[in-house]
Design an enzyme around this catalytic site. Structure first.
Site, short mmCIF file in Angstrom:
data_model
loop_
_atom_site.label_atom_id
_atom_site.label_comp_id
_atom_site.label_asym_id
_atom_site.label_seq_id
_atom_site.Cartn_x
_atom_site.Cartn_y
_atom_site.Cartn_z
N ARG A 1 5.31 0.11 1.32
CA ARG A 1 4.52 -0.03 2.55
C ARG A 1 5.37 0.14 3.80
O ARG A 1 5.09 -0.48 4.85
CB ARG A 1 3.77 -1.37 2.59
N ARG B 1 1.47 -1.10 9.27
CA ARG B 1 1.14 -1.83 10.48
C ARG B 1 2.31 -2.49 11.18
O ARG B 1 2.16 -2.97 12.31
CB ARG B 1 0.06 -2.87 10.17
N ARG C 1 -3.23 5.23 13.47
CA ARG C 1 -4.34 4.74 12.62
C ARG C 1 -5.61 4.54 13.44
O ARG C 1 -6.72 4.73 12.93
CB ARG C 1 -3.90 3.43 11.96
N ASP D 1 -3.79 5.94 -1.12
CA ASP D 1 -4.28 4.67 -1.67
C ASP D 1 -4.60 4.87 -3.14
O ASP D 1 -5.03 5.96 -3.55
CB ASP D 1 -5.53 4.20 -0.91
N TYR E 1 -10.45 -2.80 -10.03
CA TYR E 1 -11.30 -2.53 -8.87
C TYR E 1 -12.62 -1.88 -9.29
O TYR E 1 -13.69 -2.22 -8.76
CB TYR E 1 -10.57 -1.61 -7.89
#
Length: 341
Positions: free
Chosen positions: A26, A30, A39, A76, A151
């Site tokens: 990552r 952010r 973004r 992702d 998921y």
């Protein structure tokens, strides 16, 4: 005279370097102001991931800022359910929400064309190979089959792993069939990434912890073996990094069974276990992202412990989990200075 091998690829070939290569899970995200600005231009997260120019820019940002030795594709793991026909969306404050599972026959039909469906990811990789420095290794990835299934089967309750274990006990045929589909789709996706310029492939098995015997072998080890075998059958010979996150108790079992070229380690990995794994193959990890966020003397001490324990063998310096969004940039810079001198 041939060009020298990039540091990360050198370690994956089994070499020990005086200064280990560094990249962070990552690392594009952010904690970077330039990422937050980029973004904000695309409200929908998956649309952002599938925009080649923007995804490439997000991937390049931490390389420009920090000089990381690895650049991991910005994407992702849930693009695989999308390729199989399942509705996937991200809700603010809730994370991913997946719709009803499509019919198995439909997903099986779509699995073989997953790479073509996700061609925009390939476009991202092609941009990156043209813009990255030659010494920076481009890393592609997919989610581990079990994690992706979690998921897909849980829908709105994607993070409740106990629910999907119920499927294993109560609907084993469904789980077996879905595993087959996800493995084939993931293999085709990795093939496309290899053809588009990825130099390394990584399997993120994010939900690998907490299995009773014999479920770890059934749901992590065997699917990884099958996925890698299928990727090799398709003609891909790139090095593969396996990351069964949270499965420290089964790490040696995994290392001895799965044909990977490096094993990524989580934050709970004892130093002695890392040394034992390193005798089998190169390792990657396992700095605590909390201490990275905290910085100071504690961060220096944590870095020194890892370098002292694992720096005498083939080692890629990384986190044991993804970087926190509120991690100060100065702490990442502190880490790189500590490692590189």
């Amino acid at each position: 005279m041939s060009e020298p091998m990039p540091p990360l690829l050198s370690v994956l070939s089994g070499q020990t370097l005086k200064t280990p290569p560094v990249w962070f899970m990552r690392q594009a995200g952010r904690h970077l102001p330039e990422y937050r600005e980029l973004r904000a231009t695309t409200p929908d997260f998956l649309s952002f991931c599938l925009n080649p120019e923007k995804a490439a820019e997000a991937t390049l940002q931490p390389v420009r800022r920090y000089g990381m030795d690895g650049a991991i594709l910005f994407s992702d793991i849930l693009v695989i359910p999308m390729a199989l026909g399942q509705d996937v969306r991200f809700e603010a404050g809730e994370g991913p929400i997946l719709g009803d599972l499509p019919p198995m026959a439909l997903m099986a039909d779509k699995a073989g064309s997953a790479g073509a469906y996700l061609a925009k990811v390939g476009e991202t990789l092609k941009i990156l190979r043209s813009e990255l420095p030659k010494e920076t290794t481009l890393i592609g990835f997919c989610g581990g089959p079990w994690t992706v299934m979690t998921y897909m089967l849980n829908g709105r309750k994607a993070h409740d792993r106990s629910l999907i274990r119920s499927f294993v006990y109560e609907q084993p045929e469904l789980v077996s069939q879905l595993l087959d589909v996800v493995i084939e789709a993931s293999a085709q996706y990795l093939l496309m990434q290899a053809q588009s310029g990825a130099q390394v492939l990584k399997i993120f098995e994010s939900w690998a912890e907490g299995f009773p015997d014999p479920l770890f072998a059934q749901l992590v080890i065997e699917p990884h073996k099958r996925l890698i075998a299928r990727v090799r059958e398709l003609g891909v010979n790139l090095p593969v990094i396996g990351f069964p996150r949270g499965a420290e108790a089964c790490s040696l079992q995994y290392a001895q069974a799965v044909d990977i070229q490096a094993q990524a380690l989580g934050t709970a990995t004892p130093l002695e276990l890392g040394q034992a794994l390193q005798k089998i193959r190169p390792i990657q990890g396992a700095l605590d992202p909390v201490v990275l966020r905290s910085g100071g003397k504690a961060l220096d001490a944590a870095i020194d412990r890892l370098l002292e324990a694992w720096g005498q063998g083939p080692y890629i310096f990384n986190l044991g989990h993804g970087i926190f969004p509120d991690t100060p940039i100065a702490h990442v810079e502190q880490t790189l200075k500590r490692i590189r001198g």
